[in-house]
Design a protein around this motif. Structure first.
Motif, PDB file in Angstrom:
ATOM      1  N   TYR B  68       0.893  -1.167   0.000  1.00  0.00           N
ATOM      2  CA  TYR B  68       0.000   0.000   0.000  1.00  0.00           C
ATOM      3  C   TYR B  68       0.922   1.205   0.000  1.00  0.00           C
ATOM      4  O   TYR B  68       1.416   1.581   1.054  1.00  0.00           O
ATOM      5  CB  TYR B  68      -0.855   0.047   1.256  1.00  0.00           C
ATOM      6  N   PRO B  92      -2.275 -11.771  14.365  1.00  0.00           N
ATOM      7  CA  PRO B  92      -2.606 -10.544  15.091  1.00  0.00           C
ATOM      8  C   PRO B  92      -3.154  -9.468  14.161  1.00  0.00           C
ATOM      9  O   PRO B  92      -2.956  -9.521  12.949  1.00  0.00           O
ATOM     10  CB  PRO B  92      -1.285 -10.107  15.716  1.00  0.00           C
ATOM     11  N   SER B  93      -3.823  -8.506  14.734  1.00  0.00           N
ATOM     12  CA  SER B  93      -4.434  -7.432  13.958  1.00  0.00           C
ATOM     13  C   SER B  93      -3.382  -6.699  13.127  1.00  0.00           C
ATOM     14  O   SER B  93      -2.293  -6.409  13.613  1.00  0.00           O
ATOM     15  CB  SER B  93      -5.107  -6.454  14.922  1.00  0.00           C
ATOM     16  N   GLY B  94      -3.718  -6.420  11.885  1.00  0.00           N
ATOM     17  CA  GLY B  94      -2.806  -5.661  11.034  1.00  0.00           C
ATOM     18  C   GLY B  94      -1.747  -6.497  10.348  1.00  0.00           C
ATOM     19  O   GLY B  94      -0.861  -5.964   9.689  1.00  0.00           O
ATOM     20  N   CYS B  95      -1.822  -7.838  10.487  1.00  0.00           N
ATOM     21  CA  CYS B  95      -0.769  -8.663   9.910  1.00  0.00           C
ATOM     22  C   CYS B  95      -1.013  -8.915   8.429  1.00  0.00           C
ATOM     23  O   CYS B  95      -0.179  -9.495   7.758  1.00  0.00           O
ATOM     24  CB  CYS B  95      -0.681  -9.984  10.655  1.00  0.00           C
ATOM     25  N   GLY B  96      -2.161  -8.508   7.895  1.00  0.00           N
ATOM     26  CA  GLY B  96      -2.376  -8.626   6.458  1.00  0.00           C
ATOM     27  C   GLY B  96      -3.338  -9.727   6.044  1.00  0.00           C
ATOM     28  O   GLY B  96      -3.404 -10.058   4.862  1.00  0.00           O
ATOM     29  N   SER B  98      -6.684  -9.685   5.944  1.00  0.00           N
ATOM     30  CA  SER B  98      -7.717  -9.171   5.033  1.00  0.00           C
ATOM     31  C   SER B  98      -7.102  -8.826   3.692  1.00  0.00           C
ATOM     32  O   SER B  98      -7.697  -9.077   2.640  1.00  0.00           O
ATOM     33  CB  SER B  98      -8.370  -7.922   5.619  1.00  0.00           C
ATOM     34  N   SER B 113      -4.090   2.696  -3.810  1.00  0.00           N
ATOM     35  CA  SER B 113      -2.670   2.619  -3.472  1.00  0.00           C
ATOM     36  C   SER B 113      -2.149   1.181  -3.474  1.00  0.00           C
ATOM     37  O   SER B 113      -0.958   0.963  -3.358  1.00  0.00           O
ATOM     38  CB  SER B 113      -2.446   3.240  -2.097  1.00  0.00           C
TER      39      SER B 113
HETATM   40  N1  LIG Z   1      -6.802   0.408   2.214  1.00  0.00           N
HETATM   41  C1  LIG Z   1      -5.581   0.418   2.775  1.00  0.00           C
HETATM   42  N2  LIG Z   1      -4.712   1.417   2.472  1.00  0.00           N
HETATM   43  C2  LIG Z   1      -3.494   1.439   3.037  1.00  0.00           C
HETATM   44  N3  LIG Z   1      -3.032   0.526   3.892  1.00  0.00           N
HETATM   45  C3  LIG Z   1      -3.835  -0.494   4.234  1.00  0.00           C
HETATM   46  C4  LIG Z   1      -5.168  -0.587   3.697  1.00  0.00           C
HETATM   47  N4  LIG Z   1      -5.748  -1.690   4.202  1.00  0.00           N
HETATM   48  C5  LIG Z   1      -4.844  -2.247   5.017  1.00  0.00           C
HETATM   49  N5  LIG Z   1      -3.688  -1.532   5.055  1.00  0.00           N
HETATM   50  C6  LIG Z   1      -2.493  -1.853   5.804  1.00  0.00           C
HETATM   51  O1  LIG Z   1      -2.091  -3.162   5.505  1.00  0.00           O
HETATM   52  C7  LIG Z   1      -1.701  -3.856   6.670  1.00  0.00           C
HETATM   53  C8  LIG Z   1      -2.511  -5.109   6.798  1.00  0.00           C
HETATM   54  O2  LIG Z   1      -3.868  -4.759   6.975  1.00  0.00           O
HETATM   55  P1  LIG Z   1      -5.034  -5.822   6.989  1.00  0.00           P
HETATM   56  O3  LIG Z   1      -6.305  -5.071   6.975  1.00  0.00           O
HETATM   57  O4  LIG Z   1      -4.811  -6.792   5.914  1.00  0.00           O
HETATM   58  O5  LIG Z   1      -4.808  -6.499   8.420  1.00  0.00           O
HETATM   59  P2  LIG Z   1      -5.647  -7.651   9.097  1.00  0.00           P
HETATM   60  O6  LIG Z   1      -4.715  -8.758   9.335  1.00  0.00           O
HETATM   61  O7  LIG Z   1      -6.867  -7.934   8.323  1.00  0.00           O
HETATM   62  O8  LIG Z   1      -6.008  -6.986  10.475  1.00  0.00           O
HETATM   63  P3  LIG Z   1      -7.363  -7.140  11.313  1.00  0.00           P
HETATM   64  O9  LIG Z   1      -7.277  -8.457  11.997  1.00  0.00           O
HETATM   65  O10 LIG Z   1      -7.279  -6.027  12.285  1.00  0.00           O
HETATM   66  O11 LIG Z   1      -8.503  -7.028  10.378  1.00  0.00           O
HETATM   67  C9  LIG Z   1      -1.880  -2.899   7.822  1.00  0.00           C
HETATM   68  O12 LIG Z   1      -0.613  -2.356   8.122  1.00  0.00           O
HETATM   69  C10 LIG Z   1      -2.774  -1.841   7.284  1.00  0.00           C
HETATM   70  O13 LIG Z   1      -2.436  -0.601   7.842  1.00  0.00           O
END
Ligand SMILES: Nc1ncnc2c1ncn2[C@@H]1O[C@H](COP(=O)(O)OP(=O)(O)OP(=O)(O)O)[C@@H](O)[C@H]1O
Ligand SMILES: [Mg+2]
Lengths: 462, 306
Positions: B68, B92-96, B98, B113
């Motif tokens: 991103y 963990p949250s934010g690990c990617g 999603s 982006s």
């Molecule tokens: N639309 C976006 N634009 C920029 N950065 C993003 C976007 N979506 C996610 N990120 C970044 O990508 C990384 C992974 O995000 P992601 O949403 O995949 O985490 P996650 O594992 O799903 O977390 P959660 O369990 O909290 O949902 C994070 O650092 C987040 O800040």
């Protein structure tokens, strides 16, 4: 002392009061380490003291500035000779003016005789005394109020609540200004309109088909007695507004759709400011454009096609007004479209919709109320628009639905009624207020409706 | 697209005391394990431990990177998803999680982006190739989001939306049939059959989520991606959704992101653990929860991180 220097010193005192209040609160509990014993944060005790230092004194200053000229004038008049005092109000005013000008060293009318000079001296003297008195009172009040506020500081004293209350009152005062102004405007228009309806029956005004407001100025003048049927104005306004909306709605809406869903970031970053420039062009300039470019062009094209088009046509005014309204429609629609949550968009895309399917089947229906609200606001803007129509649509009150003919609108007639020589209480002048009232009521209704729809729709997703 | 890592690049199995998990493996493929690698695993030559491959791969991601802007959100992740398999993504949250999930049906396309590189193949076909239409892809790989997002339309229209745009029903009767069976399978029919014309947004959170699931299965996708589908649901609704997943797994491949280990343990056959954009470990569900190979996985499932 000058008002500005008074004000500057007052602000200085306020700042001092803030620190005094703050440090007293700290000293009372025995140092910054023990602020938890205070009811509020030390800063609030500072604000409390500062507010008491500033506000009463400021109020006094304002009241003084408002009343001072009258009081001084009255006192000056008292010092005049009896003959002068028995003059008519107008003459007395003139005399006072002269005295004032003499005192300030400006040019005066007539000659400066001895009594006038004496009065001027007296005026100067009074002004000087008033200034001194003001300074003493302002600083005295400020210091005194601050001192009592400072004395009240105590660990249990609820400074935060007092400050919040005062803030609330200040905000209330600020908003009442706007409200009272609006009420004042409405009332003044309403009363003038009522006077008009005493001269011309409301039914004639609302349903009459003939508008020719020329009335004789002098009794012996030859001239029509005027006829005030406003229907041609209403239809003219409607016609031009309709032309404008027919043009602006699709263009503005499609622009919004393109910019919010399709355009790349770069296009958006260029196009949005450009649209805002369009919104910022003064309406007079649109008027030029309509009268000098669009209207002749329409007439020439129309004649080439064998149509009879008048040189000031509703079409020209409406088109240019439409251009003017595009940014309004597009920015409000853009807001509505952007307010549709991304989750909705993702949901549709995730089911395999194309962009345009997503747009048509999910986003637009969801954004529709907001878009409709925006369009209503745009309509009310179009109805109230004056300059373009004055310049491009003409003055002829034709009752027609043909956009190639000249028509006139409510706003244009208000302008023409009020310029030129007229007695202020003639039916002709007063008609302007009746028209203004109509305009006000209609746009108010449209705005209320538009805002209601927009707001109702916003709530849906919050 | 980046170059692919050849199968043979996999280092041979280390002399570890831990028995490697026993997912069905081709003999040529062996795991990369030494002693449990510690948390200082660095970006550079990071290797997923466990077995990222599977027996009957259907959706295959290889060396996927997502950026991103300057944020490197997914770092060289390879993962195979089998036919009719339920795989859970945890971490963990934010690990990617999603982010990775959204790569699988190109939902990241709509994020300006986001830049995705690497190979992702559905049934052997590169889903990022120019010739493939993302619209068709998304009809084959459906997605259910974390937050229920029914359209502001009637319940019926919500479910009928997909079949309508894809022309799946020839007439009204057929459409009715699809809507009913989808709602039925999503376990929602009983609750809503008398009010199909009420707005979908008027349902409770759990019902909305099942409505979204019904909406997704109405277009008969081959793979269903679920991003924390139960995070807004109470235990009862969660249980319903999990039952549904069990059923769906008989026909579809399911990738589910979840923060609940219990849920991962209940519904999935394999588990992939993500950490800071790396795919740390992929293994059998049992192995991950009873005997994780990687230190980070162990820390996570025992509650020391995340
Ligand atoms: N639309 C976006 N634009 C920029 N950065 C993003 C976007 N979506 C996610 N990120 C970044 O990508 C990384 C992974 O995000 P992601 O949403 O995949 O985490 P996650 O594992 O799903 O977390 P959660 O369990 O909290 O949902 C994070 O650092 C987040 O800040
Ligand atoms: Mg997530």
């Amino acid at each position: 002392m000058q008002n500005t220097s008074l004000l500057i010193i007052l602000i200085g005192m306020t700042a001092f009061a803030y620190f005094a209040g703050r440090s007293r609160s700290l000293a009372i509990v025995g140092g910054p380490a023990r602020t938890t014993r205070l009811h509020s944060l030390p800063g609030y005790y500072g604000y409390f003291t500062a507010i008491w230092c500033l506000l009463p004194a400021l109020g006094l200053l304002l009241a003084w500035i408002l009343l001072e000229p009258r009081v001084i004038a009255a006192l000056t008049v008292q010092g005049l000779s009896d003959t002068q005092r028995s003059m008519s109000a107008g003459e007395l005013n003139l005399l006072l003016n002269n005295i004032q000008n003499l005192a300030l060293g400006d040019a005066i009318s007539g000659t400066a005789d001895e009594s006038l000079q004496a009065a001027a001296d007296r005026f100067t003297q009074l002004t000087k005394q008033s200034r001194q008195l003001l300074a003493v009172l302002v600083f005295g009040l400020s210091g005194l109020a601050a001192f009592f506020a400072w004395r009240r500081i105590h660990p249990d004293f609820r400074a935060r609540n007092s400050v919040e209350n005062i803030t609330r009152l200040l905000l209330l005062a600020a908003s009442t200004i706007a409200i009272f102004t609006t009420v004042g405007i409405v009332l003044s228009v309403l009363f003038e309109a009522l006077r008009f309806f005493q001269k011309v029956p409301a039914t004639e005004f609302l349903f009459g088909l003939n508008w020719s407001p020329q009335t004789a100025i002098r009794a012996d003048q030859v001239g029509s007695s005027g006829s005030f049927g406003a229907v041609p104005l209403f239809t003219g306004t409607l016609l031009i507004t309709a032309v404008a909306m027919v043009f602006a709605t699709p263009v503005g809406l499609l622009t919004a759709i393109y910019l919010s869903e399709y355009a790349s970031k770069t296009v958006r970053s260029v196009a949005k400011p450009l649209l805002e420039i369009l919104a910022g062009i003064p309406t007079v300039v649109y008027g030029f454009f309509a009268a000098l470019t669009v209207a002749p062009w329409i007439r020439n094209t129309g004649e080439a096609a064998g149509l009879s088009v008048s040189s000031e046509s509703a079409l020209a005014a409406g088109l240019v007004m439409g251009i003017m309204i595009i940014p309004l429609v597009s920015s409000l629609s853009d807001d509505a479209i952007n307010a549709v949550p991304t989750a909705m968009r993702d949901g549709a895309l995730g089911l395999g919709s194309t962009r345009s399917e997503t747009m048509r089947k999910v986003i637009l229906p969801a954004a529709l109320p907001g878009i409709v609200g925006g369009i209503l606001l745009a309509v009310s803007r179009a109805i109230g628009e004056t300059m373009i129509v004055v310049m491009a649509a003409g003055l002829a009150a034709n009752l027609t639905a043909n956009p190639f003919e000249a028509v006139t609108t409510v706003t244009v007639q208000i302008v023409t009624l009020l310029v030129g020589d007229q007695e202020f209480d003639s039916a002709k002048t007063l008609a302007a207020f009746a028209l203004g009232l109509m305009l006000f009521v209609v746009t108010l209704l449209l705005n209320v409706l538009g805002l209601y729809v927009v707001r109702k729709y916003r709530e849906q997703y919050d | 697209m980046s170059e692919r890592s050849a199968i043979d690049d996999q280092p041979a199995q280390g002399a570890s005391g831990i028995t490697p998990p026993a997912p069905v493996q081709e003999s040529a493929l062996v795991n990369a394990i030494a002693d449990k690698p510690d948390s200082s695993a660095t970006d550079g030559e990071f290797k997923t431990v466990g077995e990222y491959r599977c027996q009957n791969p259907y959706l295959v991601a290889e060396n996927v990177d997502v950026h991103y802007g300057s944020n490197h959100a997914i770092k060289n992740v390879s993962l195979e998803i089998g036919k009719k398999e339920v795989i859970a993504l945890i971490g963990p949250s934010g690990c990617g999680k999603s982010t990775f999930l959204r790569c699988l049906n190109r939902m990241n396309d709509s994020i300006e982006s986001a830049v995705v590189s690497g190979d992702i193949r559905l049934d052997g076909e590169d889903i990022y190739s120019k010739s493939l239409d993302p619209v068709v892809l998304r009809a084959r790989v459906g997605i259910v989001f974390q937050k229920p997002n029914p359209f502001p339309k009637s319940i019926y229209d919500n479910v009928a939306y997909g079949p309508r745009i894809h022309g799946l029903a020839a007439d009204r009767a057929e459409l009715d049939e699809i809507v009913h069976s989808s709602l039925e399978r999503a376990g929602l029919l009983e609750e809503v059959k008398d009010r199909l014309d009420d707005p979908g947004t008027g349902l409770s959170g759990g019902q909305q989520q099942r409505l979204c699931i019904a909406r997704t299965i109405a277009i008969n996708p081959e793979v269903i991606l679920m991003d924390e589908p139960c995070s807004a649901l109470d235990p009862i609704a969660t249980a319903k959704v999990e039952d549904l997943m069990d059923q769906l797994a008989q026909e579809y491949s399911i990738v589910i992101v979840t923060h609940s280990m219990q849920q991962a343990a209940r519904v999935s056959r394999r588990v992939a653990y993500f950490h800071l954009g790396h795919l740390i470990e992929v293994n059998d569900t049992d192995t991950v929860f009873t005997n994780p190979e990687h230190k980070l996985t162990e820390d996570y499932i025992t509650g020391r991180i995340g």
